[in-house]
Motif scaffolding. Sequence first.
Motif, mmCIF file in Angstrom:
data_model
loop_
_atom_site.group_PDB
_atom_site.id
_atom_site.type_symbol
_atom_site.label_atom_id
_atom_site.label_comp_id
_atom_site.label_asym_id
_atom_site.label_seq_id
_atom_site.Cartn_x
_atom_site.Cartn_y
_atom_site.Cartn_z
ATOM 1 N N LEU A 5 0.842 -1.192 0.000
ATOM 2 C CA LEU A 5 0.000 0.000 0.000
ATOM 3 C C LEU A 5 0.881 1.247 0.000
ATOM 4 C CD1 LEU A 5 -2.625 -1.133 2.670
ATOM 5 C CD2 LEU A 5 -2.911 -1.143 0.177
ATOM 6 N N ARG A 6 0.369 2.301 -0.602
ATOM 7 C CA ARG A 6 1.161 3.528 -0.729
ATOM 8 C C ARG A 6 1.123 4.397 0.519
ATOM 9 N NH1 ARG A 6 -1.042 3.239 -6.107
ATOM 10 N NH2 ARG A 6 -2.699 4.736 -5.665
ATOM 11 N N ARG A 7 0.128 4.208 1.344
ATOM 12 C CA ARG A 7 -0.030 5.061 2.524
ATOM 13 C C ARG A 7 0.056 4.225 3.800
ATOM 14 N NH1 ARG A 7 -5.141 6.282 2.401
ATOM 15 N NH2 ARG A 7 -5.616 4.964 0.609
ATOM 16 N N PRO A 8 0.358 4.879 4.940
ATOM 17 C CA PRO A 8 0.412 4.138 6.209
ATOM 18 C C PRO A 8 -0.907 3.422 6.475
ATOM 19 C CG PRO A 8 1.344 6.330 6.486
ATOM 20 C CD PRO A 8 0.710 6.310 5.121
ATOM 21 N N TYR A 9 -0.808 2.214 7.027
ATOM 22 C CA TYR A 9 -2.010 1.446 7.327
ATOM 23 C C TYR A 9 -2.652 1.944 8.624
ATOM 24 C CZ TYR A 9 -5.245 -2.440 7.389
ATOM 25 O OH TYR A 9 -6.392 -3.176 7.391
ATOM 26 N N ILE A 10 -3.850 1.472 8.894
ATOM 27 C CA ILE A 10 -4.647 1.903 10.043
ATOM 28 C C ILE A 10 -3.903 1.645 11.348
ATOM 29 C CG2 ILE A 10 -6.867 1.648 11.209
ATOM 30 C CD1 ILE A 10 -6.954 2.690 8.254
ATOM 31 N N GLN A 11 -3.929 2.623 12.228
ATOM 32 C CA GLN A 11 -3.373 2.460 13.570
ATOM 33 C C GLN A 11 -4.403 2.864 14.618
ATOM 34 O OE1 GLN A 11 0.383 4.823 13.180
ATOM 35 N NE2 GLN A 11 1.359 2.915 13.828
ATOM 36 N N VAL A 12 -4.403 2.118 15.701
ATOM 37 C CA VAL A 12 -5.268 2.405 16.852
ATOM 38 C C VAL A 12 -4.387 2.449 18.090
ATOM 39 C CG1 VAL A 12 -7.258 1.658 18.213
ATOM 40 C CG2 VAL A 12 -7.186 1.179 15.737
ATOM 41 N N LYS A 13 -4.640 3.403 18.954
ATOM 42 C CA LYS A 13 -3.866 3.486 20.200
ATOM 43 C C LYS A 13 -4.585 2.688 21.276
ATOM 44 C CE LYS A 13 -1.512 6.739 23.255
ATOM 45 N NZ LYS A 13 -1.254 8.177 23.558
ATOM 46 N N GLU A 18 0.179 1.281 23.340
ATOM 47 C CA GLU A 18 0.752 0.659 22.143
ATOM 48 C C GLU A 18 -0.065 1.012 20.910
ATOM 49 O OE1 GLU A 18 1.354 -3.851 20.278
ATOM 50 O OE2 GLU A 18 0.304 -3.540 22.171
ATOM 51 N N LEU A 19 0.618 1.232 19.782
ATOM 52 C CA LEU A 19 -0.056 1.472 18.517
ATOM 53 C C LEU A 19 -0.198 0.148 17.766
ATOM 54 C CD1 LEU A 19 1.615 4.784 17.238
ATOM 55 C CD2 LEU A 19 -0.647 4.499 18.269
ATOM 56 N N THR A 20 -1.376 -0.098 17.244
ATOM 57 C CA THR A 20 -1.642 -1.339 16.528
ATOM 58 C C THR A 20 -1.259 -1.214 15.061
ATOM 59 O OG1 THR A 20 -3.860 -0.768 15.763
ATOM 60 C CG2 THR A 20 -3.660 -1.687 17.998
ATOM 61 N N TYR A 21 -1.322 -2.335 14.380
ATOM 62 C CA TYR A 21 -1.265 -2.384 12.916
ATOM 63 C C TYR A 21 -2.618 -2.910 12.469
ATOM 64 C CZ TYR A 21 0.638 -3.243 8.236
ATOM 65 O OH TYR A 21 0.885 -3.209 6.874
ATOM 66 N N VAL A 73 -11.810 8.988 10.300
ATOM 67 C CA VAL A 73 -10.801 8.952 9.244
ATOM 68 C C VAL A 73 -9.674 9.929 9.530
ATOM 69 C CG1 VAL A 73 -12.386 8.158 7.437
ATOM 70 C CG2 VAL A 73 -12.120 10.611 7.867
ATOM 71 N N ASN A 74 -8.527 9.639 8.911
ATOM 72 C CA ASN A 74 -7.350 10.518 8.967
ATOM 73 C C ASN A 74 -6.913 10.854 10.387
ATOM 74 O OD1 ASN A 74 -6.872 10.861 6.110
ATOM 75 N ND2 ASN A 74 -8.777 12.029 6.072
ATOM 76 N N ARG A 75 -6.885 9.855 11.224
ATOM 77 C CA ARG A 75 -6.399 10.026 12.593
ATOM 78 C C ARG A 75 -6.052 8.658 13.175
ATOM 79 N NH1 ARG A 75 -11.333 12.905 15.137
ATOM 80 N NH2 ARG A 75 -11.306 13.738 13.013
ATOM 81 N N ILE A 76 -5.288 8.697 14.240
ATOM 82 C CA ILE A 76 -5.060 7.489 15.029
ATOM 83 C C ILE A 76 -6.146 7.470 16.104
ATOM 84 C CG2 ILE A 76 -3.506 6.294 16.602
ATOM 85 C CD1 ILE A 76 -1.170 7.548 15.105
ATOM 86 N N ASN A 77 -7.052 6.537 15.984
ATOM 87 C CA ASN A 77 -8.166 6.471 16.920
ATOM 88 C C ASN A 77 -7.758 5.793 18.222
ATOM 89 O OD1 ASN A 77 -10.692 7.478 15.445
ATOM 90 N ND2 ASN A 77 -9.827 6.055 13.954
ATOM 91 N N THR A 78 -8.423 6.164 19.296
ATOM 92 C CA THR A 78 -8.240 5.446 20.552
ATOM 93 C C THR A 78 -8.956 4.107 20.460
ATOM 94 O OG1 THR A 78 -10.254 6.329 21.560
ATOM 95 C CG2 THR A 78 -8.223 7.630 21.827
ATOM 96 N N ILE A 201 0.374 -9.138 6.359
ATOM 97 C CA ILE A 201 -1.035 -9.045 6.755
ATOM 98 C C ILE A 201 -1.206 -8.310 8.081
ATOM 99 C CG2 ILE A 201 -1.627 -11.186 5.527
ATOM 100 C CD1 ILE A 201 -1.766 -12.529 8.358
ATOM 101 N N SER A 202 -2.411 -7.823 8.286
ATOM 102 C CA SER A 202 -2.837 -7.287 9.571
ATOM 103 C C SER A 202 -3.838 -8.255 10.181
ATOM 104 C CB SER A 202 -3.503 -5.911 9.381
ATOM 105 O OG SER A 202 -4.216 -5.529 10.545
ATOM 106 N N SER A 203 -3.597 -8.646 11.445
ATOM 107 C CA SER A 203 -4.517 -9.517 12.174
ATOM 108 C C SER A 203 -4.358 -9.248 13.659
ATOM 109 C CB SER A 203 -4.205 -10.988 11.873
ATOM 110 O OG SER A 203 -5.074 -11.849 12.595
ATOM 111 N N TRP A 204 -5.468 -9.094 14.358
ATOM 112 C CA TRP A 204 -5.463 -8.815 15.802
ATOM 113 C C TRP A 204 -4.622 -7.578 16.147
ATOM 114 C CZ3 TRP A 204 -3.718 -14.244 15.115
ATOM 115 C CH2 TRP A 204 -4.812 -15.119 15.019
ATOM 116 N N GLY A 205 -4.578 -6.628 15.210
ATOM 117 C CA GLY A 205 -3.840 -5.398 15.459
ATOM 118 C C GLY A 205 -2.336 -5.551 15.368
#
Length: 235
Positions: A5-13, A18-21, A73-78, A201-205
């Motif tokens: 992917l060209r852009r950073p993948y989804i992250q959740v705090k 810890e930041l997820t993938y 969108v366009n943020r790191i969500n809690t 892959i992304s799985s379980w963050g």
Amino acid sequence: MPLGLRRPYIQVKRNSGELTYGGDQGFFKDGAKGSLDERKNAMGCGVVAFSDLLLYLGNDSREKVIPENESYVNRINTQEAYREYYNSIYHFLGGVSRKSGISGVKLAARFNRLARREGWKLRARWGLSVGKLYSRVEEMLRRDIPVILCIPMMLLKKDQGDGLTFYREEEGKLAKACTVSAHYVMVTGIIPKDGISFFEISSWGKKYYVNWKEYDSLVRTHFLGAFLGNIMYIK
């Protein structure tokens, strides 16, 4: 050559900091026995993949933002914010079965319903041809669309112990992390390692890798593997 992917993948705090993938159905792991949250934790991997797909698309284009995710969108969500977003997508999908989660055919149908509602030209279908699966993953990644992939459920009693190996990167090498079946993940890249193609892959963050040859063998040699284990192909 690596492809991703060209852009950073989804992250959740996470609450731990810890930041997820990607998203994690484990955000619901504290649900009481028999509760809806327990079901989301056990069977919610398809909803996570679908939720992350829509977030990724919305992060790229205002035209791909939908009412269900415009606040996310366009943020790191809690972790709590992601749970709220997940719940809105869970409702849109009509929930999941307590025994089998959600089918790939239903995910594709709901994506198409959403695309028609929003006026998108994209359309999805659940892939049936294993022979075209790899090239379609490449195609979608080149178009900067993450790929929902399913590891099939082992339906026959003789196959119950089988599954797909997930690998983690440790000190520059890939080490076995776990063996998985009946599970959705998101493919975010293709990485060559020692002459073998691995899906990132992304799985379980978390970020894992799966050996493409091992996946191909799994879906070809198990009952209904090519139907249950496939991708949501978007074009």
